[in-house]
Design a protein around this motif. Structure first.
Motif, PDB file in Angstrom:
ATOM      1  N   ALA A 205       1.353   5.617  47.215  1.00  0.00           N
ATOM      2  CA  ALA A 205       0.497   6.389  45.952  1.00  0.00           C
ATOM      3  C   ALA A 205      -0.213   5.370  45.272  1.00  0.00           C
ATOM      4  N   GLN A 206       0.467   4.099  44.829  1.00  0.00           N
ATOM      5  CA  GLN A 206       0.278   3.124  43.688  1.00  0.00           C
ATOM      6  C   GLN A 206      -1.239   2.590  44.402  1.00  0.00           C
ATOM      7  N   ASN A 207      -1.325   2.679  45.735  1.00  0.00           N
ATOM      8  CA  ASN A 207      -2.714   1.987  46.304  1.00  0.00           C
ATOM      9  C   ASN A 207      -3.585   3.201  46.590  1.00  0.00           C
ATOM     10  N   GLY A 208      -3.421   4.359  46.184  1.00  0.00           N
ATOM     11  CA  GLY A 208      -4.450   5.503  46.084  1.00  0.00           C
ATOM     12  C   GLY A 208      -4.173   6.643  47.097  1.00  0.00           C
ATOM     13  N   VAL A 209      -3.116   6.774  47.651  1.00  0.00           N
ATOM     14  CA  VAL A 209      -2.867   7.770  48.719  1.00  0.00           C
ATOM     15  C   VAL A 209      -2.204   9.138  47.638  1.00  0.00           C
ATOM     16  N   PHE A 210      -2.873   9.974  47.837  1.00  0.00           N
ATOM     17  CA  PHE A 210      -2.274  10.885  46.898  1.00  0.00           C
ATOM     18  C   PHE A 210      -2.016  12.297  47.846  1.00  0.00           C
ATOM     19  N   LEU A 211      -1.103  12.888  47.903  1.00  0.00           N
ATOM     20  CA  LEU A 211      -0.867  14.299  48.585  1.00  0.00           C
ATOM     21  C   LEU A 211      -0.834  15.340  47.615  1.00  0.00           C
ATOM     22  N   ALA A 212      -1.624  16.425  47.714  1.00  0.00           N
ATOM     23  CA  ALA A 212      -1.187  17.592  46.981  1.00  0.00           C
ATOM     24  C   ALA A 212      -0.257  18.332  47.910  1.00  0.00           C
ATOM     25  N   PHE A 213       0.716  18.674  47.450  1.00  0.00           N
ATOM     26  CA  PHE A 213       1.907  19.249  48.062  1.00  0.00           C
ATOM     27  C   PHE A 213       1.643  20.882  48.453  1.00  0.00           C
ATOM     28  N   GLN A 214       1.993  21.217  49.513  1.00  0.00           N
ATOM     29  CA  GLN A 214       1.733  22.881  49.945  1.00  0.00           C
ATOM     30  C   GLN A 214       2.847  23.382  49.198  1.00  0.00           C
ATOM     31  N   TYR A 215       3.952  22.820  48.993  1.00  0.00           N
ATOM     32  CA  TYR A 215       5.109  23.527  48.373  1.00  0.00           C
ATOM     33  C   TYR A 215       5.467  22.312  47.170  1.00  0.00           C
ATOM     34  N   PRO A 216       4.943  22.571  45.949  1.00  0.00           N
ATOM     35  CA  PRO A 216       5.308  21.555  44.929  1.00  0.00           C
ATOM     36  C   PRO A 216       6.713  21.828  44.579  1.00  0.00           C
ATOM     37  N   VAL A 217       7.343  20.508  44.417  1.00  0.00           N
ATOM     38  CA  VAL A 217       8.957  20.474  44.160  1.00  0.00           C
ATOM     39  C   VAL A 217       9.233  20.688  42.779  1.00  0.00           C
ATOM     40  N   GLU A 218      10.296  21.692  42.554  1.00  0.00           N
ATOM     41  CA  GLU A 218      10.524  21.773  41.184  1.00  0.00           C
ATOM     42  C   GLU A 218      11.824  20.816  40.826  1.00  0.00           C
ATOM     43  N   ILE A 219      11.452  19.983  39.724  1.00  0.00           N
ATOM     44  CA  ILE A 219      12.438  19.216  38.883  1.00  0.00           C
ATOM     45  C   ILE A 219      12.888  19.730  37.732  1.00  0.00           C
ATOM     46  N   PRO A 220      14.048  20.674  37.703  1.00  0.00           N
ATOM     47  CA  PRO A 220      14.590  20.961  36.251  1.00  0.00           C
ATOM     48  C   PRO A 220      14.782  19.822  35.391  1.00  0.00           C
ATOM     49  N   GLY A 221      14.660  19.924  34.174  1.00  0.00           N
ATOM     50  CA  GLY A 221      15.066  19.073  33.203  1.00  0.00           C
ATOM     51  C   GLY A 221      14.117  17.760  32.896  1.00  0.00           C
ATOM     52  N   LEU A 222      13.140  17.727  33.924  1.00  0.00           N
ATOM     53  CA  LEU A 222      12.010  16.519  33.662  1.00  0.00           C
ATOM     54  C   LEU A 222      10.890  17.269  33.057  1.00  0.00           C
ATOM     55  N   ASN A 223      10.607  16.873  32.013  1.00  0.00           N
ATOM     56  CA  ASN A 223       9.352  17.349  31.233  1.00  0.00           C
ATOM     57  C   ASN A 223       8.243  16.728  32.053  1.00  0.00           C
ATOM     58  N   MET A 224       7.141  17.794  31.915  1.00  0.00           N
ATOM     59  CA  MET A 224       5.610  17.370  32.718  1.00  0.00           C
ATOM     60  C   MET A 224       5.107  16.121  32.082  1.00  0.00           C
ATOM     61  N   ILE A 225       5.289  16.224  30.551  1.00  0.00           N
ATOM     62  CA  ILE A 225       4.560  14.977  30.020  1.00  0.00           C
ATOM     63  C   ILE A 225       4.992  13.636  30.541  1.00  0.00           C
ATOM     64  N   GLU A 226       6.526  13.970  30.461  1.00  0.00           N
ATOM     65  CA  GLU A 226       7.161  12.525  30.835  1.00  0.00           C
ATOM     66  C   GLU A 226       6.961  12.079  32.299  1.00  0.00           C
TER      67      GLU A 226
ATOM     68  N   ALA B 210       1.541  24.830  26.207  1.00  0.00           N
ATOM     69  CA  ALA B 210       2.846  25.278  26.647  1.00  0.00           C
ATOM     70  C   ALA B 210       3.298  24.763  27.964  1.00  0.00           C
ATOM     71  N   PHE B 211       2.326  24.901  28.917  1.00  0.00           N
ATOM     72  CA  PHE B 211       2.384  24.307  30.203  1.00  0.00           C
ATOM     73  C   PHE B 211       2.873  23.018  30.354  1.00  0.00           C
ATOM     74  N   LEU B 212       2.558  22.179  29.591  1.00  0.00           N
ATOM     75  CA  LEU B 212       2.752  20.538  29.559  1.00  0.00           C
ATOM     76  C   LEU B 212       4.163  20.330  28.984  1.00  0.00           C
ATOM     77  N   ASN B 213       4.805  21.371  28.323  1.00  0.00           N
ATOM     78  CA  ASN B 213       5.830  21.101  27.821  1.00  0.00           C
ATOM     79  C   ASN B 213       7.011  21.674  28.758  1.00  0.00           C
ATOM     80  N   ARG B 214       6.779  22.403  29.794  1.00  0.00           N
ATOM     81  CA  ARG B 214       7.757  22.753  30.665  1.00  0.00           C
ATOM     82  C   ARG B 214       8.459  21.493  31.702  1.00  0.00           C
ATOM     83  N   ALA B 215       9.445  22.011  32.404  1.00  0.00           N
ATOM     84  CA  ALA B 215       9.911  20.948  33.515  1.00  0.00           C
ATOM     85  C   ALA B 215       8.963  21.296  34.653  1.00  0.00           C
ATOM     86  N   VAL B 216       8.772  19.952  35.406  1.00  0.00           N
ATOM     87  CA  VAL B 216       8.100  19.895  36.388  1.00  0.00           C
ATOM     88  C   VAL B 216       8.050  21.024  37.392  1.00  0.00           C
TER      89      VAL B 216
END
Lengths: 481, 249
Positions: B80-101, B140-146
């Protein structure tokens, strides 16, 4: 795909940067516990006879009490005759001359990052530093003196404010409250004494840092906090110990008294040595902490971040006697490797319209065992009582376990009691998602865990919240499996 | 001859005991958009996950060279750091972790690797708000959990937001266009199309020709049963839309 296995292998390695021992010249009483030991302790501390009598009567009770076995904890029997009950650095500085302090002691606290001997202290914080059985330094603060706030070691308070100590000692946690509290009353050593006069808002954080240093020695500090009517105080304790192969006992007692409209916030960042990755060594942390909301509208809030100790047995509680008084318990308990924690709270509602809030977050990694145990009790007179409890467990890896034992006892039909509980797991999918965005695995775990605990961390005093967040990440660094 | 951004040679991948990708080869030059289409279960998502370094995907044969170096020895975060990016078919929910952070930690991790300084919090907020706005995502979207409680469309737009924030060299889109309504589809397609550049390559897994009208791929591959069975131009997508995969099986 390289290193996926290594990440898992690193899982059980617990980073503990505070595990060093300092070579301090120490006055230590021989191991073993009997009346002679107790008299020796009292003599070393130059205590008045009433306190010696109190110790001796606690000892009589303790001798016939049994060690509790109901907790969800497994450990070999403790041999109470094999440890020493008093150890004190020999050269104790006078409060007025911190220069006299043993340079090793000075260096110890510098290494721990506790600025108790520094000229430039953490602004807005007064610190009492306790090593093994005694307070080695208390930062003197003119602001506190001007307001009449007493902040000193319990040993000093016994001599300078005997009436206050006599009036309140043992009134929240009686000397025969339980096995470990009775042991504490028998051999108690320096904790901190805090007294906030009527209508005084303590403008700075009061803090005690506990350090166990000597081998084969227990620490049995006792802390007493009294908040007179209309007063406010926020207090924080931290603790660490050297890395050793044998277990060491820490059996402390904390008593808080809050009178009419008084508010006490008590925060703990507990980071005792947790034992090694195989579960060898570590502190046995058997602690009784309790507050009494004696007055109307009194408030007591416990916030704890528990990351250390091989065994934790601890239930900071509030007895809500005054009408409209409020109790709160906010907890994050983290266990990794082979740590075991059985922790929670008791909220005892005796007064009318008393309210309590319990938010407990357990995080279990490695092969650890993490238990929440709580009691909400409402007496007959508890009209309009309200309690809300939420207990969440987060599991990391496949070998850890979490348990929740909530108990509700209500003798009043008009009480409102709510309990919510969840269990979740840091999934491999979550970690992959974050690492796929360039975030290292350790940082990813830290982000998830700190997000999970945000509600609790936000309640710590500002100066310590950042440190506590780092501690959480550090404790769980590599705890992925 | 210049080194292609990505060179997959005779790759076989197993999940558990099951071999899913069998001796697949693919070359993606810098700046190109290539598309992989194929019936369900043909191994498209497995290929995407393998490229991103997902644990549990075992490479049993073959090599993957990324910018001329061995991709398979790199951890997921290093890719990822070297520039490989995967847009997930099923993005993973991470409750508690704020989008901005989360977004800030991610951008800073990538910036640190590129030798750039940590972005100032206020600059970061400005940047992320601007990018979110083009995807019709508000504060509002950016303040939600991932991804927590996000609708299907919000999850997909969130992937594109991260893509546009991190500016990777290789963007792998795993069905980023599925589950979107017509309007969201246009928003997402436009945002992706804008990211096309001479330095950035796309590997797009999709079932629909619609996204391709916007992306204008250089090459379309048909993947069946763990391998690429046919490659050609955009006309293949049109043919599949009309006739399905029958003629390729």
């Amino acid at each position: 795909m390289k290193n996926e296995k290594n990440i898992i292998a690193d899982a059980t390695k617990t980073a503990y940067p505070f595990g060093f021992h300092s070579a301090i010249a120490t006055d230590r009483i021989q191991p073993g516990l009997d009346e002679i030991t107790i008299r020796q302790i009292a003599k070393r501390r130059n205590e008045p006879s009433w306190l010696l009598e109190w110790r001796l009567s606690a000892y009589q009770k303790w001798k016939i009490m049994r060690e509790p076995t109901w907790a969800n904890l497994h450990y070999p029997n403790i041999d109470f005759q094999k440890m020493s009950y008093y150890a004190a650095p020999k050269r104790r500085p006078q409060l007025s001359s911190l220069e006299e302090v043993d340079p090793v002691l000075r260096e110890t606290f510098a290494k721990l990052g506790i600025p108790v001997f520094e000229q430039e202290r953490l602004s807005g914080v007064a610190i009492d530093a306790v090593v093994d059985s005694v307070s080695v330094a208390t930062s003197v603060d003119e602001t506190l003196e001007k307001l009449g706030i007493i902040f000193c070691s319990l040993g000093e308070a016994v001599h300078r404010y005997p009436e206050l100590v006599k009036k309140y000692l043992g009134t929240v946690v009686p000397k025969d409250d339980n096995f470990f509290a009775a042991l504490n009353a028998t051999v108690m050593s320096d904790g901190t004494f805090v007294y906030v006069p009527k209508n005084i808002h303590c403008p700075i954080e009061l803090s005690t840092y506990f350090r166990m240093n000597e081998a084969n020695t227990g620490q049995f500090e006792r802390t007493l906090i009294i908040a007179e009517a209309g007063s406010y105080v926020s207090y924080l304790e931290g603790c660490t110990a050297p890395r050793r192969e044998e277990n060491q006992l820490h059996a402390a007692v904390v008593e808080i008294v809050a009178l009419d409209n008084a508010e006490v916030r008590y925060a703990t960042v507990q980071n005792w040595y947790p034992g090694d990755e195989h579960g060898k060594g570590g502190i046995y942390n058997f602690v009784t902490k309790r507050g009494r909301c004696l007055g109307r509208n009194a408030k007591i809030a416990w916030t704890q971040v528990e990351t250390g100790a091989s065994i934790t047995w601890k239930y900071p509680s509030v007895i809500l006697e005054g009408d409209n008084s409020k109790g709160a318990f906010y907890s994050v308990a983290v266990t990794t490797a082979h740590q075991q924690a059985d922790t929670g709270t008791k909220m005892i509602h005796l007064g009318r319209h008393t309210k309590s809030t319990v938010i407990a977050k357990s995080i279990a990694a490695g092969e650890s065992r993490n238990t929440y145990r709580g009691l909400v009790k409402v007496g007959k007179g508890g009209d309009g009582v309200h309690n809300f409890s939420q207990c969440d467990s987060l599991l990391i890896g496949g070998k850890s376990s979490a348990y929740t034992f909530p108990t509700l006892e209500s003798r009043n039909a008009k009480a409102t009691i709510q309990h919510e509980a969840t269990t979740s797991k840091i999934g491999d999918d979550q970690l992959f998602y974050l690492t796929q965005r360039g975030i290292r695995t350790e940082e990813a775990v830290g982000l998830i865990v700190n997000g999970y605990c945000r509600e609790i961390m936000g309640r710590l005093p500002m100066e310590f919240a950042v440190e506590a967040k780092k501690l959480l990440s550090l404790t769980l660094a590599g705890a992925v499996g | 001859m210049t080194t292609p951004l990505l060179h997959i040679n005779n790759l076989s991948v197993a999940v558990g005991d099951t071999t899913i990708i069998k001796y697949l080869s693919l070359t993606l030059p810098a700046g190109e958009v290539q598309v992989i289409m194929g019936p369900n279960g043909s191994g498209k998502s497995t290929l995407a996950a393998t490229l991103a370094g997902k644990p549990g995907y075992t490479v049993t044969a073959g090599t993957i060279a990324y910018q001329g170096t061995d991709l398979l020895t790199m951890l997921s975060e290093e890719r990822a750091q070297n520039g490989v990016f995967l847009a997930f078919q099923y993005p993973v929910e991470i409750p508690g972790l704020n989008m901005i952070e989360f977004l800030r930690a991610s951008l800073n991790a990538v910036r640190e690797h590129r030798g750039q300084t940590v972005i100032e919090p206020m600059d970061f907020l400005d940047l992320v708000r601007k990018k979110a706005k083009t995807l019709h995502l508000g504060d509002a979207f950016l303040n939600r959990a991932v991804n927590h409680g996000f609708s299907g469309g919000e999850k997909k737009r969130n992937e594109v937001l991260q893509l546009s924030l991190l500016q990777p060299q290789l963007a792998i889109l795993d069905e980023t266009d599925s589950g979107l309504d017509a309007d969201a589809m246009i928003t997402v397609a436009n945002a992706i199309a804008e990211l096309r550049s001479k330095e950035r390559s796309f590997l797009v897994v999709t079932h629909y020709a619609k996204l391709l009208h916007y992306l204008k791929p250089d090459r379309v591959h048909v993947m069946v049963n763990g391998n690429i069975v046919h490659s050609g131009g955009n006309e293949i997508a049109t043919q599949i839309e009309r006739e399905g995969y029958r003629s390729f099986q």
